[in-house]
Write a protein that holds these residues in place. Structure first.
Motif, PDB file in Angstrom:
ATOM      1  N   ALA A  72       1.043  -1.578   0.028  1.00 37.69           N
ATOM      2  CA  ALA A  72       0.011   0.024   0.039  1.00 37.69           C
ATOM      3  C   ALA A  72       1.029   1.348   0.422  1.00 37.69           C
ATOM      4  O   ALA A  72       0.423   2.590  -1.247  1.00 37.69           O
ATOM      5  CB  ALA A  72      -0.820   0.413   1.344  1.00 37.69           C
ATOM      6  N   GLN A  73       1.992   1.063   0.773  1.00 36.37           N
ATOM      7  CA  GLN A  73       2.846   2.117   0.619  1.00 36.37           C
ATOM      8  C   GLN A  73       3.252   2.706  -0.760  1.00 36.37           C
ATOM      9  O   GLN A  73       4.252   3.718  -1.017  1.00 36.37           O
ATOM     10  CB  GLN A  73       3.924   2.495   1.631  1.00 36.37           C
ATOM     11  CG  GLN A  73       4.500   3.587   2.421  1.00 36.37           C
ATOM     12  CD  GLN A  73       4.249   4.297   2.697  1.00 36.37           C
ATOM     13  OE1 GLN A  73       3.106   4.788   3.121  1.00 36.37           O
ATOM     14  NE2 GLN A  73       4.412   5.970   1.678  1.00 36.37           N
ATOM     15  N   ASP A  77       3.490   5.545  -2.534  1.00 35.47           N
ATOM     16  CA  ASP A  77       3.931   6.810  -2.747  1.00 35.47           C
ATOM     17  C   ASP A  77       4.525   7.056  -4.782  1.00 35.47           C
ATOM     18  O   ASP A  77       4.632   7.851  -4.840  1.00 35.47           O
ATOM     19  CB  ASP A  77       5.564   5.764  -2.299  1.00 35.47           C
ATOM     20  CG  ASP A  77       5.815   6.151  -1.346  1.00 35.47           C
ATOM     21  OD1 ASP A  77       5.247   6.746  -0.150  1.00 35.47           O
ATOM     22  OD2 ASP A  77       6.818   5.619  -0.611  1.00 35.47           O
ATOM     23  N   GLN A  78       3.636   6.468  -5.191  1.00 33.28           N
ATOM     24  CA  GLN A  78       3.601   6.501  -7.003  1.00 33.28           C
ATOM     25  C   GLN A  78       3.219   7.467  -7.088  1.00 33.28           C
ATOM     26  O   GLN A  78       2.878   7.933  -8.094  1.00 33.28           O
ATOM     27  CB  GLN A  78       3.546   4.367  -7.448  1.00 33.28           C
ATOM     28  CG  GLN A  78       4.482   3.926  -7.479  1.00 33.28           C
ATOM     29  CD  GLN A  78       3.901   2.396  -8.126  1.00 33.28           C
ATOM     30  OE1 GLN A  78       3.123   2.688  -8.690  1.00 33.28           O
ATOM     31  NE2 GLN A  78       4.951   1.757  -8.362  1.00 33.28           N
ATOM     32  N   ILE A  79       1.242   7.277  -6.219  1.00 33.43           N
ATOM     33  CA  ILE A  79       0.776   7.975  -6.689  1.00 33.43           C
ATOM     34  C   ILE A  79       1.138   9.931  -6.394  1.00 33.43           C
ATOM     35  O   ILE A  79       0.837  10.699  -7.795  1.00 33.43           O
ATOM     36  CB  ILE A  79      -0.716   7.447  -6.184  1.00 33.43           C
ATOM     37  CG1 ILE A  79      -1.101   6.222  -6.490  1.00 33.43           C
ATOM     38  CG2 ILE A  79      -1.914   9.078  -6.239  1.00 33.43           C
ATOM     39  CD1 ILE A  79      -2.563   6.258  -5.992  1.00 33.43           C
ATOM     40  N   ALA A  80       2.121   9.528  -5.142  1.00 32.08           N
ATOM     41  CA  ALA A  80       2.406  10.482  -5.366  1.00 32.08           C
ATOM     42  C   ALA A  80       3.649  11.491  -6.148  1.00 32.08           C
ATOM     43  O   ALA A  80       3.584  12.799  -6.208  1.00 32.08           O
ATOM     44  CB  ALA A  80       3.441  10.879  -3.282  1.00 32.08           C
ATOM     45  N   ALA A  81       3.945  10.678  -6.289  1.00 31.50           N
ATOM     46  CA  ALA A  81       4.919  10.906  -6.891  1.00 31.50           C
ATOM     47  C   ALA A  81       4.679  11.179  -9.012  1.00 31.50           C
ATOM     48  O   ALA A  81       5.349  12.143  -9.411  1.00 31.50           O
ATOM     49  CB  ALA A  81       6.337   9.571  -7.901  1.00 31.50           C
TER      50      ALA A  81
END
Length: 180
Positions: A72-73, A77-81
């Motif tokens: 999930a993390q 992180d991918q979404i935030a990037a």
């Protein structure tokens, strides 16, 4: 000191004290004490095994949660990037659009593009109009001087106006070289 060492130390001390007490007891008392000691040792073993099992299960649960959490993390992180990349691209597009709009307004209005400020086409056009008005007021408010005539370029002091410019320049160079 770990719990198992503390329990072992307590057991040894208890057994020493009980050995002194059993010397006064008969066979039935000694058998009861021996049975009680065996029961206590068995319960201590079971307690240690239960604690080890509990720790192992807790570690497995934590490992399972961390594995899911890390997936999930990773996704978070991918979404935030990706959101950051999108925001950067949007900023680049907005900047390029502003530069293009500024160049267009500068071309249409006839003013320097680096002089314009604003974030929309309307603001840029208003700034260009204000600039043109300011330049016109400065031009109108300055007294006009008559153009100066009779000036020559170069370092010639001979006053010879009949020579062509090349000859005058060559003569000036010769004078400079000769020191006079």
């Amino acid at each position: 000191m770990p719990e198992t060492e503390a329990n072992t130390t307590d057991s040894v001390e208890t057994e020493a004290a009980e050995t002194d007490a059993t010397s006064e007891l008969g066979d039935a008392g000694k058998a009861a004490i021996r049975k009680e000691r065996e029961s206590r040792q068995q319960l201590e073993r079971q307690l240690r095994e239960s604690k080890e099992l509990s720790d192992t299960l807790a570690a497995k649960v934590q490992e399972f949660e961390d594995r899911d959490k890390s997936e999930a993390q990773k996704l978070t992180d991918q979404i935030a990037a990706l959101q950051q990349q999108l925001a950067d691209k949007d900023a680049e597009v907005a900047k390029a659009t502003l530069v293009a709009t500024k160049a267009e307004v500068a071309r249409v209005k006839g003013v320097p593009a680096n002089r314009l400020s604003g974030s929309t086409k309307e603001e840029l056009e208003a700034d260009a109009d204000a600039y043109l008005t300011e330049v016109a007021q400065q031009r109108d408010s300055k007294p006009r001087k008559p153009p100066v005539t009779g000036l020559k370029s170069g370092a010639s002091s001979s006053g010879d106006t009949s020579a062509n410019p090349r000859e005058a320049a060559a003569a000036a160079l010769r004078r400079m070289r000769n020191g006079g």
